[in-house]
Design an enzyme around this catalytic site. Structure first.
Site, mmCIF file in Angstrom:
data_model
loop_
_atom_site.group_PDB
_atom_site.id
_atom_site.type_symbol
_atom_site.label_atom_id
_atom_site.label_comp_id
_atom_site.label_asym_id
_atom_site.label_seq_id
_atom_site.Cartn_x
_atom_site.Cartn_y
_atom_site.Cartn_z
ATOM 1 N N ASP A 49 13.346 -0.697 7.301
ATOM 2 C CA ASP A 49 13.963 -1.590 6.307
ATOM 3 C C ASP A 49 14.636 -0.744 5.229
ATOM 4 O OD1 ASP A 49 13.862 -4.589 5.190
ATOM 5 O OD2 ASP A 49 13.604 -3.199 3.516
ATOM 6 N N HIS B 96 20.767 -9.265 -0.622
ATOM 7 C CA HIS B 96 19.609 -8.631 -1.279
ATOM 8 C C HIS B 96 19.008 -9.517 -2.381
ATOM 9 C CE1 HIS B 96 18.003 -4.278 -1.975
ATOM 10 N NE2 HIS B 96 17.066 -5.163 -2.242
ATOM 11 N N ARG C 71 -0.582 8.768 5.453
ATOM 12 C CA ARG C 71 -0.551 7.359 5.028
ATOM 13 C C ARG C 71 0.302 6.503 5.958
ATOM 14 N NH1 ARG C 71 -0.174 7.646 -1.541
ATOM 15 N NH2 ARG C 71 -2.409 7.894 -1.933
ATOM 16 N N TYR D 86 19.590 1.284 -1.862
ATOM 17 C CA TYR D 86 18.668 2.432 -1.858
ATOM 18 C C TYR D 86 19.408 3.759 -1.701
ATOM 19 C CZ TYR D 86 15.400 -1.385 -0.587
ATOM 20 O OH TYR D 86 14.696 -2.560 -0.520
HETATM 21 P P1 NAD Z 1 4.657 -0.804 -1.146
HETATM 22 O O1 NAD Z 1 3.858 -1.990 -1.547
HETATM 23 O O2 NAD Z 1 4.959 -0.557 0.279
HETATM 24 O O3 NAD Z 1 3.949 0.461 -1.780
HETATM 25 C C1 NAD Z 1 4.455 1.761 -1.589
HETATM 26 C C2 NAD Z 1 3.694 2.782 -2.442
HETATM 27 O O4 NAD Z 1 2.281 2.636 -2.241
HETATM 28 C C3 NAD Z 1 4.036 4.200 -1.980
HETATM 29 O O5 NAD Z 1 5.018 4.741 -2.811
HETATM 30 C C4 NAD Z 1 2.734 4.945 -2.094
HETATM 31 O O6 NAD Z 1 2.679 5.530 -3.365
HETATM 32 C C5 NAD Z 1 1.685 3.882 -2.017
HETATM 33 N N1 NAD Z 1 1.009 3.864 -0.693
HETATM 34 C C6 NAD Z 1 1.562 3.607 0.526
HETATM 35 N N2 NAD Z 1 0.618 3.611 1.478
HETATM 36 C C7 NAD Z 1 -0.543 3.878 0.872
HETATM 37 C C8 NAD Z 1 -1.878 4.020 1.332
HETATM 38 N N3 NAD Z 1 -2.184 3.868 2.621
HETATM 39 N N4 NAD Z 1 -2.845 4.287 0.425
HETATM 40 C C9 NAD Z 1 -2.554 4.430 -0.887
HETATM 41 N N5 NAD Z 1 -1.312 4.295 -1.394
HETATM 42 C C10 NAD Z 1 -0.306 4.041 -0.530
HETATM 43 O O7 NAD Z 1 5.991 -0.854 -2.026
HETATM 44 P P2 NAD Z 1 7.559 -0.826 -1.801
HETATM 45 O O8 NAD Z 1 8.029 0.461 -1.278
HETATM 46 O O9 NAD Z 1 8.134 -1.311 -3.084
HETATM 47 O O10 NAD Z 1 7.800 -1.961 -0.702
HETATM 48 C C11 NAD Z 1 7.898 -1.697 0.686
HETATM 49 C C12 NAD Z 1 9.307 -1.942 1.176
HETATM 50 O O11 NAD Z 1 9.730 -3.270 0.871
HETATM 51 C C13 NAD Z 1 10.361 -1.075 0.493
HETATM 52 O O12 NAD Z 1 10.332 0.265 0.930
HETATM 53 C C14 NAD Z 1 11.601 -1.837 0.838
HETATM 54 O O13 NAD Z 1 11.980 -1.585 2.184
HETATM 55 C C15 NAD Z 1 11.137 -3.276 0.667
HETATM 56 N N6 NAD Z 1 11.458 -3.822 -0.674
HETATM 57 C C16 NAD Z 1 12.393 -4.811 -0.741
HETATM 58 C C17 NAD Z 1 12.738 -5.361 -1.967
HETATM 59 C C18 NAD Z 1 13.757 -6.457 -2.019
HETATM 60 O O14 NAD Z 1 14.202 -6.823 -3.108
HETATM 61 N N7 NAD Z 1 14.163 -7.010 -0.893
HETATM 62 C C19 NAD Z 1 12.141 -4.909 -3.142
HETATM 63 C C20 NAD Z 1 11.183 -3.902 -3.045
HETATM 64 C C21 NAD Z 1 10.842 -3.376 -1.807
#
Ligand code: NAD
Length: 279
Positions: free
Chosen positions: A47, A110, A239, A52
């Site tokens: 994704d 988006h 992770r 980004y």
């Molecule tokens: P997420 O909830 O996936 O959290 C990611 C963070 O959590 C990482 O940076 C890391 O620090 C931590 N993490 C990951 N795995 C872990 C583990 N097993 N144990 C402990 N900590 C851990 O947050 P995100 O990246 O904001 O969301 C995931 C995806 O969703 C994004 O990469 C993107 O593709 C999408 N997204 C979309 C929108 C939108 O507006 N459509 C907005 C935000 C994110």
């Protein structure tokens, strides 16, 4: 070998892997390497978004992997400055060029940006044109509330295949998820672990200890059992592997409801009804 990731069938028949890998905040210069690691771990759904700035790295990793393009599901999203029809068509071409692909699996608006001078209905009609052109297998939206979706149902032809919204135990979104479901729209849960903020919650930690799993696995498994699509982000191989190992255990009776009961309407990101940011 990890258990296989199930797929979900979208409302036009396209199959999407229920678990993917998100690349928000992965620096452009690190993206090819990070996505290469994710593909090695076993992820087959990425994704990304024009916003980004890392589509090129995603495309590079897919090209280098030697895996058939057809085995990897890639989503990208229309950036906020491109809501006018002509701009949206050009932005889609640019996304394909940056990824180095001749088709995209899923393309989303988006954000609805309800306060700007371009109506998101015009933008959706542009995505319908893109879909009709055959270079995108499915189209959908992100951060749409029920009232935004109702306008699409009333004024356009194609129903979005997905609505990608913020969902995690502190923001369970059951009303909007139910609304999506009633209209055959799959919910994709972004920030599924609230960028790590839910992982210290004592109820989540207790379930994890009982099941012999990590808090992240418990929360991601909650999403999976609720039927949503998820794509957690991580920079470390360990992770990534931890977040991928979700299909060899189940939550126990009461755990699902307990996790949903942590809902406190807490967003980590912007409110779609107020967010009108253009980069
Ligand atoms: P997420 O909830 O996936 O959290 C990611 C963070 O959590 C990482 O940076 C890391 O620090 C931590 N993490 C990951 N795995 C872990 C583990 N097993 N144990 C402990 N900590 C851990 O947050 P995100 O990246 O904001 O969301 C995931 C995806 O969703 C994004 O990469 C993107 O593709 C999408 N997204 C979309 C929108 C939108 O507006 N459509 C907005 C935000 C994110």
């Amino acid at each position: 070998m990890a258990a296989a990731v199930p797929t979900i069938t979208l409302n036009n028949g396209v199959e999407i892997p229920q678990l993917g890998f998100g690349v928000y905040q992965v620096p452009p210069e690190k993206t090819a390497e990070t996505v290469t690691t994710a593909l090695e771990v076993g992820y087959r759904h990425i994704d990304t978004a024009e916003m980004y700035g890392n589509e090129k790295g995603v495309g590079e990793a897919v090209a280098r992997s030697g895996i058939d393009r057809g085995e990897i599901f890639v989503t990208s999203k229309l950036n906020n400055g491109f809501h006018r029809r002509d701009d949206a068509l050009r932005a889609f071409d640019q996304t394909l060029a940056d990824l180095g692909f001749d088709y995209l699996d899923l393309f989303l608006i988006h954000w609805p940006l309800p306060g700007i001078d371009v109506d998101f209905v015009e933008t959706w009609k542009a995505l319908e044109e893109i879909y009709a052109g055959g270079r995108c297998k499915a189209i959908g939206v992100s951060n749409f509330q029920a009232h935004h979706l109702r306008r699409l149902f009333d004024e356009t032809e194609i129903k979005p295949a997905v609505n990608q919204i913020e969902v995690h135990p502190f923001l369970a979104q059951d009303d909007l998820r139910a609304f999506n479901g009633e209209h055959e729209i799959i919910t994709e849960a972004w920030s599924p672990i609230a960028q790590g903020k839910v992982l210290d919650d004592p109820a989540i930690v207790a379930i994890a200890e009982r099941l012999g799993r990590t808090p992240a696995q418990v929360v991601l498994r909650w999403h999976i059992e609720r039927g949503d699509v998820v794509f957690p982000k991580s920079s470390s191989r360990e992770r990534m592997a931890e977040n991928f190992a979700l299909f060899d255990f189940e939550l126990e009776t009461g755990d699902l409801a307990m996790l949903t009961g942590l809902d406190r309407g807490e967003r980590t990101g912007p409110d779609p009804d107020r967010f009108n940011y253009i980069p």
